[in-house]
Design a protein around this motif. Structure first.
Motif, PDB file in Angstrom:
ATOM      1  N   PHE A   1       0.786  -1.141  -0.126  1.00 29.16           N
ATOM      2  CA  PHE A   1       0.050   0.023   0.054  1.00 29.16           C
ATOM      3  C   PHE A   1       0.911   1.241   0.009  1.00 29.16           C
ATOM      4  CE2 PHE A   1      -3.582  -2.556   2.175  1.00 29.16           C
ATOM      5  CZ  PHE A   1      -4.161  -2.957   0.880  1.00 29.16           C
ATOM      6  N   LYS A   2       2.030   1.289   0.748  1.00 25.42           N
ATOM      7  CA  LYS A   2       2.957   2.373   0.653  1.00 25.42           C
ATOM      8  C   LYS A   2       3.467   2.613  -0.578  1.00 25.42           C
ATOM      9  CE  LYS A   2       6.812   4.194   3.097  1.00 25.42           C
ATOM     10  NZ  LYS A   2       8.015   3.889   4.215  1.00 25.42           N
ATOM     11  N   ARG A   3       3.850   1.608  -1.382  1.00 26.27           N
ATOM     12  CA  ARG A   3       4.347   1.660  -2.891  1.00 26.27           C
ATOM     13  C   ARG A   3       3.230   2.158  -3.809  1.00 26.27           C
ATOM     14  NH1 ARG A   3       7.101  -3.157  -1.736  1.00 26.27           N
ATOM     15  NH2 ARG A   3       5.508  -4.304  -2.833  1.00 26.27           N
ATOM     16  N   ARG A   4       2.115   1.853  -3.429  1.00 30.64           N
ATOM     17  CA  ARG A   4       1.022   2.514  -4.480  1.00 30.64           C
ATOM     18  C   ARG A   4       0.738   3.854  -4.110  1.00 30.64           C
ATOM     19  NH1 ARG A   4       2.078  -1.760  -6.039  1.00 30.64           N
ATOM     20  NH2 ARG A   4       2.851  -0.349  -7.517  1.00 30.64           N
ATOM     21  N   ALA A   5       0.686   4.031  -2.906  1.00 33.41           N
ATOM     22  CA  ALA A   5       0.480   5.538  -2.194  1.00 33.41           C
ATOM     23  C   ALA A   5       1.742   6.396  -2.822  1.00 33.41           C
ATOM     24  CB  ALA A   5       0.421   5.937  -0.814  1.00 33.41           C
ATOM     25  N   SER A   6       2.664   6.078  -2.860  1.00 32.11           N
ATOM     26  CA  SER A   6       3.988   6.689  -3.358  1.00 32.11           C
ATOM     27  C   SER A   6       3.764   7.026  -5.003  1.00 32.11           C
ATOM     28  CB  SER A   6       5.343   6.077  -3.060  1.00 32.11           C
ATOM     29  OG  SER A   6       6.228   6.834  -3.666  1.00 32.11           O
ATOM     30  N   GLU A   7       3.269   5.872  -5.755  1.00 37.14           N
ATOM     31  CA  GLU A   7       3.157   5.728  -7.176  1.00 37.14           C
ATOM     32  C   GLU A   7       2.127   7.051  -7.461  1.00 37.14           C
ATOM     33  OE1 GLU A   7       2.708   2.267 -10.091  1.00 37.14           O
ATOM     34  OE2 GLU A   7       0.909   2.687  -9.275  1.00 37.14           O
ATOM     35  N   ARG A   8       1.022   7.143  -6.725  1.00 38.19           N
ATOM     36  CA  ARG A   8      -0.132   7.939  -6.994  1.00 38.19           C
ATOM     37  C   ARG A   8       0.230   9.325  -6.811  1.00 38.19           C
ATOM     38  NH1 ARG A   8      -4.884   6.716  -8.769  1.00 38.19           N
ATOM     39  NH2 ARG A   8      -4.929   4.531  -9.381  1.00 38.19           N
ATOM     40  N   SER A   9       1.187   9.678  -5.789  1.00 38.24           N
ATOM     41  CA  SER A   9       1.795  10.821  -5.569  1.00 38.24           C
ATOM     42  C   SER A   9       2.713  11.424  -6.860  1.00 38.24           C
ATOM     43  CB  SER A   9       2.666  10.929  -4.248  1.00 38.24           C
ATOM     44  OG  SER A   9       3.328  11.971  -4.017  1.00 38.24           O
ATOM     45  N   GLU A  10       3.547  10.311  -7.234  1.00 39.87           N
ATOM     46  CA  GLU A  10       4.167  10.733  -8.354  1.00 39.87           C
ATOM     47  C   GLU A  10       3.531  10.930  -9.525  1.00 39.87           C
ATOM     48  OE1 GLU A  10       7.507  11.709 -10.424  1.00 39.87           O
ATOM     49  OE2 GLU A  10       7.366  11.245  -8.299  1.00 39.87           O
ATOM     50  N   PHE A  11       2.298  10.423  -9.931  1.00 39.31           N
ATOM     51  CA  PHE A  11       1.335  10.489 -10.877  1.00 39.31           C
ATOM     52  C   PHE A  11       0.787  12.118 -10.728  1.00 39.31           C
ATOM     53  CE2 PHE A  11      -0.356   6.035 -11.710  1.00 39.31           C
ATOM     54  CZ  PHE A  11       0.955   5.670 -12.176  1.00 39.31           C
ATOM     55  N   ALA A  12       0.328  12.422  -9.328  1.00 39.23           N
ATOM     56  CA  ALA A  12      -0.384  13.598  -9.187  1.00 39.23           C
ATOM     57  C   ALA A  12       0.733  14.777  -9.577  1.00 39.23           C
ATOM     58  CB  ALA A  12      -0.634  13.589  -7.679  1.00 39.23           C
ATOM     59  N   LYS A  13       2.070  14.485  -9.043  1.00 49.44           N
ATOM     60  CA  LYS A  13       3.218  15.552  -9.385  1.00 49.44           C
ATOM     61  C   LYS A  13       3.211  15.792 -10.994  1.00 49.44           C
ATOM     62  CE  LYS A  13       5.800  14.775  -5.427  1.00 49.44           C
ATOM     63  NZ  LYS A  13       6.759  13.816  -5.114  1.00 49.44           N
ATOM     64  N   GLU A  14       3.193  14.787 -11.734  1.00 47.57           N
ATOM     65  CA  GLU A  14       3.312  14.529 -13.138  1.00 47.57           C
ATOM     66  C   GLU A  14       2.108  15.545 -13.964  1.00 47.57           C
ATOM     67  OE1 GLU A  14       5.892  10.468 -13.753  1.00 47.57           O
ATOM     68  OE2 GLU A  14       3.750  10.731 -14.393  1.00 47.57           O
TER      69      GLU A  14
ATOM     70  N   LEU B   1      -6.062  14.838 -27.382  1.00 44.00           N
ATOM     71  CA  LEU B   1      -5.251  15.061 -26.395  1.00 44.00           C
ATOM     72  C   LEU B   1      -3.934  15.336 -27.175  1.00 44.00           C
ATOM     73  CD1 LEU B   1      -5.840  12.605 -23.793  1.00 44.00           C
ATOM     74  CD2 LEU B   1      -6.276  15.085 -23.584  1.00 44.00           C
ATOM     75  N   PRO B   2      -2.799  16.063 -26.672  1.00 44.58           N
ATOM     76  CA  PRO B   2      -1.402  16.127 -27.299  1.00 44.58           C
ATOM     77  C   PRO B   2      -0.790  15.042 -27.004  1.00 44.58           C
ATOM     78  CG  PRO B   2      -1.989  17.992 -25.756  1.00 44.58           C
ATOM     79  CD  PRO B   2      -2.971  17.116 -25.655  1.00 44.58           C
ATOM     80  N   PRO B   3       0.187  14.610 -27.856  1.00 42.86           N
ATOM     81  CA  PRO B   3       0.840  13.158 -27.682  1.00 42.86           C
ATOM     82  C   PRO B   3       1.651  13.004 -26.457  1.00 42.86           C
ATOM     83  CG  PRO B   3       1.268  14.307 -29.877  1.00 42.86           C
ATOM     84  CD  PRO B   3       0.595  15.470 -29.248  1.00 42.86           C
ATOM     85  N   SER B   4       2.225  13.979 -25.761  1.00 38.88           N
ATOM     86  CA  SER B   4       2.964  13.976 -24.500  1.00 38.88           C
ATOM     87  C   SER B   4       1.935  13.906 -23.358  1.00 38.88           C
ATOM     88  CB  SER B   4       3.630  15.312 -24.232  1.00 38.88           C
ATOM     89  OG  SER B   4       2.795  16.347 -24.146  1.00 38.88           O
ATOM     90  N   ILE B   5       0.556  14.404 -23.465  1.00 35.39           N
ATOM     91  CA  ILE B   5      -0.174  13.968 -22.429  1.00 35.39           C
ATOM     92  C   ILE B   5      -0.692  12.446 -22.659  1.00 35.39           C
ATOM     93  CG2 ILE B   5      -2.567  14.444 -21.283  1.00 35.39           C
ATOM     94  CD1 ILE B   5      -1.781  17.473 -21.803  1.00 35.39           C
ATOM     95  N   ASP B   6      -1.141  12.217 -23.925  1.00 39.35           N
ATOM     96  CA  ASP B   6      -1.351  10.869 -24.290  1.00 39.35           C
ATOM     97  C   ASP B   6      -0.730   9.879 -23.740  1.00 39.35           C
ATOM     98  OD1 ASP B   6      -3.851   9.362 -25.786  1.00 39.35           O
ATOM     99  OD2 ASP B   6      -2.205   8.696 -26.964  1.00 39.35           O
ATOM    100  N   SER B   7       0.704   9.957 -23.995  1.00 37.71           N
ATOM    101  CA  SER B   7       1.661   8.808 -23.541  1.00 37.71           C
ATOM    102  C   SER B   7       1.794   8.786 -22.031  1.00 37.71           C
ATOM    103  CB  SER B   7       2.945   8.817 -24.289  1.00 37.71           C
ATOM    104  OG  SER B   7       3.505  10.333 -23.976  1.00 37.71           O
ATOM    105  N   LEU B   8       1.650  10.084 -21.262  1.00 39.20           N
ATOM    106  CA  LEU B   8       1.610  10.219 -20.117  1.00 39.20           C
ATOM    107  C   LEU B   8       0.612   9.289 -19.238  1.00 39.20           C
ATOM    108  CD1 LEU B   8       2.870  11.442 -17.279  1.00 39.20           C
ATOM    109  CD2 LEU B   8       1.392  13.045 -17.492  1.00 39.20           C
ATOM    110  N   LEU B   9      -0.607   9.631 -19.960  1.00 42.81           N
ATOM    111  CA  LEU B   9      -1.865   9.072 -19.188  1.00 42.81           C
ATOM    112  C   LEU B   9      -1.773   7.480 -19.576  1.00 42.81           C
ATOM    113  CD1 LEU B   9      -4.729  11.659 -20.175  1.00 42.81           C
ATOM    114  CD2 LEU B   9      -3.203  11.423 -18.178  1.00 42.81           C
ATOM    115  N   ILE B  10      -1.475   6.885 -20.869  1.00 45.65           N
ATOM    116  CA  ILE B  10      -1.180   5.518 -21.231  1.00 45.65           C
ATOM    117  C   ILE B  10      -0.458   4.990 -19.920  1.00 45.65           C
ATOM    118  CG2 ILE B  10      -0.279   4.125 -22.604  1.00 45.65           C
ATOM    119  CD1 ILE B  10      -1.645   5.665 -24.855  1.00 45.65           C
TER     120      ILE B  10
END
Length: 149
Positions: free
Chosen positions: A41-54, A119-128
């Motif tokens: 759960f800690k790793r998942r929380a950290s991953e989601r924090s990183e997604f939010a920053k991006e 969506l612009p390609p950069s956002i599309d690839s980030l979301l994928i």
């Protein structure tokens, strides 16, 4: 509505979902006894924090203002997880089921945004990239659920 505002609104929806997921995982981490699940759960929380920053970075690049907290729906889901764990004596299987349910909702939101082809390609690839990581988390959570059962 101008293009940059439209894209930022979509990204802000995903940003809120990531804030919710991060808080949900931190909450779940407090509800379980298993050190392996706590770390998961800690790793998942950290991953989601990183997604939010991006996502925040992308929103700012479009000259818009990112959201700074999660949604009411996410707060209600976390409260439900806490209540459910109270009545199930911190049943780790029930907590994992709720985590999977939350991740599936996130996946649907990502799919909805990605289905709009403007969506612009950069956002599309980030979301994928985010979507694939969420799907991998769902698969891992299902595996953990089978191991806990």
């Amino acid at each position: 509505m101008k293009y940059s505002e439209e894209i930022s609104n979509k990204l802000n929806q995903l940003l809120e979902k990531n804030y919710d997921a991060e808080k949900g995982y931190l909450n779940a981490m407090e509800q379980v006894d298993s050190s392996k699940l706590k770390m998961f759960f800690k790793r998942r929380a950290s991953e989601r924090s990183e997604f939010a920053k991006e996502l925040r970075t992308e929103i700012l690049q479009y000259g818009e203002i990112p959201e700074d907290s999660g949604s009411l729906k996410g707060t209600l889901h976390r409260n439900w997880m806490t209540l459910k764990s109270t009545f199930t004596s911190n049943d780790e299987e029930a907590i994992l089921e709720e985590a999977i349910k939350g991740e599936k909702a996130s996946l649907e939101e990502y799919n909805d945004v990605l289905s709009e082809r403007n969506l612009p390609p950069s956002i599309d690839s980030l979301l994928i990239k985010h979507k694939n990581a969420i799907q991998a988390a769902i698969n891992t959570e299902k595996l953990h659920e089978e191991l806990v059962s």
